[in-house]
Design an enzyme around this catalytic site. Structure first.
Site, short mmCIF file in Angstrom:
data_model
loop_
_atom_site.label_atom_id
_atom_site.label_comp_id
_atom_site.label_asym_id
_atom_site.label_seq_id
_atom_site.Cartn_x
_atom_site.Cartn_y
_atom_site.Cartn_z
N ASN A 126 -29.32 42.72 -71.67
CA ASN A 126 -29.14 43.15 -70.28
C ASN A 126 -30.50 43.13 -69.61
OD1 ASN A 126 -28.64 44.44 -67.89
ND2 ASN A 126 -27.78 46.31 -68.79
N ARG B 155 -25.30 40.36 -70.02
CA ARG B 155 -24.72 41.01 -68.84
C ARG B 155 -25.22 40.25 -67.61
NH1 ARG B 155 -26.64 46.04 -65.41
NH2 ARG B 155 -24.85 46.12 -64.04
N HIS C 10 -19.68 47.14 -61.79
CA HIS C 10 -19.36 48.03 -62.94
C HIS C 10 -18.05 47.61 -63.63
CE1 HIS C 10 -21.60 51.58 -60.79
NE2 HIS C 10 -22.41 51.00 -61.66
N GLY D 182 -22.67 57.14 -62.47
CA GLY D 182 -24.02 57.16 -63.06
C GLY D 182 -25.01 57.23 -61.92
N GLY E 115 -25.66 54.60 -60.14
CA GLY E 115 -24.75 53.94 -59.22
C GLY E 115 -23.36 54.51 -59.50
N ARG F 138 -28.00 56.06 -52.89
CA ARG F 138 -27.31 55.18 -51.93
C ARG F 138 -26.31 55.98 -51.10
NH1 ARG F 138 -25.75 51.32 -56.58
NH2 ARG F 138 -27.67 50.17 -56.95
N GLY G 54 -23.23 58.73 -66.88
CA GLY G 54 -24.08 59.93 -66.94
C GLY G 54 -23.53 61.16 -66.23
N GLY H 204 -20.37 61.45 -64.81
CA GLY H 204 -18.96 61.63 -65.17
C GLY H 204 -18.76 62.25 -66.54
N GLU I 178 -20.53 49.92 -72.32
CA GLU I 178 -20.62 48.59 -71.69
C GLU I 178 -21.14 47.53 -72.66
OE1 GLU I 178 -22.59 50.56 -68.31
OE2 GLU I 178 -21.71 48.99 -67.08
P1 ADP Z 1 -27.28 54.46 -64.98
O1 ADP Z 1 -26.35 54.13 -63.86
O2 ADP Z 1 -28.72 54.25 -64.64
O3 ADP Z 1 -26.86 53.91 -66.32
P2 ADP Z 1 -26.46 57.02 -66.09
O4 ADP Z 1 -25.07 56.60 -66.43
O5 ADP Z 1 -27.39 57.31 -67.21
O6 ADP Z 1 -27.15 56.05 -65.08
O7 ADP Z 1 -26.31 58.34 -65.18
C1 ADP Z 1 -27.42 58.98 -64.61
C2 ADP Z 1 -26.95 60.27 -63.96
O8 ADP Z 1 -26.28 61.07 -64.94
C3 ADP Z 1 -28.06 61.12 -63.36
O9 ADP Z 1 -27.64 61.65 -62.11
C4 ADP Z 1 -28.17 62.26 -64.35
O10 ADP Z 1 -28.59 63.43 -63.72
C5 ADP Z 1 -26.74 62.41 -64.84
N1 ADP Z 1 -26.73 63.07 -66.15
C6 ADP Z 1 -27.14 62.57 -67.33
N2 ADP Z 1 -27.06 63.51 -68.30
C7 ADP Z 1 -26.60 64.64 -67.71
C8 ADP Z 1 -26.31 65.96 -68.16
N3 ADP Z 1 -26.48 66.32 -69.43
N4 ADP Z 1 -25.85 66.86 -67.25
C9 ADP Z 1 -25.66 66.52 -65.96
N5 ADP Z 1 -25.93 65.30 -65.47
C10 ADP Z 1 -26.38 64.36 -66.32
#
Ligand code: ADP
Length: 380
Positions: free
Chosen positions: A7, A91, A180, A210, A212, A241, A331, A333, A365
């Site tokens: 990726n 990817r 996504h 996440g 995004g 965004r 992240g 979700g 993914e």
């Molecule tokens: P990306 O889209 O860069 O892959 P991620 O899926 O890692 O991003 O998601 C990042 C988001 O997830 C951030 O807003 C982060 O604060 C949130 N996040 C990650 N771990 C936790 C956690 N333990 N509790 C609450 N929010 C989290």
């Protein structure tokens, strides 16, 4: 034999080596700050060996070379020779209207990915660097492109067209594509397995939240509507965004602030969303902490973020004429139980009337890219 998943982003290259037969990862890592004075390599193998070191990676070609050398390293390597790699899955963000599924990479496919760089100028070029480096460094090993847009190619025309003069669709391919896709497809399939139902019998809303964020209406296994559009800026409120808003805000801001297209693009993509509203940051963990301390702007940002999700759930229920499950992933979700509690509470009547299941499913993914790669090379 393992499959290598790559990726490549503008200044990073993430990799994961999978043994698809045993369904385990063999090694993973990433190179960051490619092209900068000092780049960094982080590597971890499944037997627990790790490295984290400064390296010299002026371009993606060198980064891929270092990844291959790391995988074959005497100490922390996991393979003895390049020939042990069965295939490489890349990817690729944008496949335009040409790719509705993953494909074996040929010269023709490379030319198409190049063509779609116009639509994804930040994402397709680094994927191409990765593909070209693999052609040179791992010649003879089949390569597969897995597109973020492919799953959404089933959107009906009334969902993907913008109501602007039709000529811009034919001239520039200006339409909604969605992103996504690999994640939405994976969690929808996993949800069906968890519910012990056939995906063809289900209406599912998948929420990839996440940095995004996007939501997809998956009806009978097909994406029929998704929240991101021509670019990932449309739809939900995200870390930085803005998501949906009146497009007239753009010329208004440009005139009032006397700023260029680049500057307004930067404001809407990098300075808006949770960061822009809260004035604190885009990290959900930090915002949760600030809300606990009583910060009003953090609360407003989260209330807006959640309200937009709720609005989309309602819209997607309408489009699908029903709903069986809502899935949260990525992240935000996966790690914020309050999201699920709020959906259950604030949409309680709809949830109970339609007997909607609410699931949290960690996205995979890279695993999905490895699986798709394996399927394509089996067929070819
Ligand atoms: P990306 O889209 O860069 O892959 P991620 O899926 O890692 O991003 O998601 C990042 C988001 O997830 C951030 O807003 C982060 O604060 C949130 N996040 C990650 N771990 C936790 C956690 N333990 N509790 C609450 N929010 C989290």
């Amino acid at each position: 034999m393992p499959i290598l998943v790559l990726n490549c982003g503008s200044s990073s290259a993430k990799y994961k080596l999978y043994d698809v037969k045993k369904d385990i990862f063999v090694a993973e890592g990433m190179i960051e700050k490619i092209g900068e004075k000092q780049s960094f390599l982080k590597h971890k193998s499944s037997d627990g060996k790790t490295i984290s070191t400064g390296i010299d990676a002026p371009d993606h070609h060198m980064a891929i070379k270092i990844i291959i050398e790391t995988l074959m390293h005497d100490n922390h390597g996991v393979i003895k020779s390049k020939d042990e790699i069965k295939a490489i899955g890349h990817r690729v963000v944008h496949g335009g209207e040409e790719f509705s599924s993953s494909v074996l990479i040929t010269d023709k496919v490379i030319n198409s990915i190049k063509k779609f760089s116009r639509l994804a100028p930040l994402h397709n070029p680094p994927a191409l660097y990765g593909i070209e480096a693999c052609i040179e460094l791992l010649s003879g090993i089949p390569q597969v492109a897995v597109f973020d847009t492919a799953f959404h190619q089933t959107l009906p025309v009334e969902a993907y067209m913008y109501a602007i003069p039709y000529k811009y669709y034919t001239k520039y391919g200006l339409r909604r594509y969605g992103f996504h896709g690999t994640s939405h497809k994976y969690v929808a399939g996993k949800a069906a397995r968890m519910l012990k139902k056939n995906l063809k019998d289900l209406k599912i809303i998948t929420c990839h939240l996440g940095n995004g964020c996007s939501m997809t209406a998956v009806d009978k296994g097909n994406s029929i509507e998704t929240s991101m559009g021509f670019t990932p800026l449309e739809g939900l409120i995200m870390g930085t965004r803005c998501g949906d808003m009146d497009p007239a805000v753009v010329p208004f801001l440009m005139e009032q602030e006397n700023i260029t297209t680049k500057e307004v693009d930067n404001i809407l993509n990098k300075k808006s969303g949770l960061l822009g509203v809260s004035g604190i940051g885009n990290d959900m963990r930090q915002l949760n902490e600030e809300i606990a301390k009583g910060n009003e702007r953090a609360k407003l940002a989260i209330d807006m973020f959640f309200y937009r999700i709720k609005k989309y759930i309602g819209a997607y229920m309408g489009i699908m004429n029903g709903l069986d499950a809502i899935v949260f992933t990525a992240g935000i979700g996966e790690n914020n139980p309050w999201l699920i509690e709020r959906v259950k509470k604030e949409m309680s009547e709809l949830i109970s009337k339609f007997k909607v299941e609410i699931l949290v499913i960690p996205t995979k993914e890279e695993w999905m890219i490895a699986m798709e790669t394996n399927e394509i090379i089996k067929k070819s």
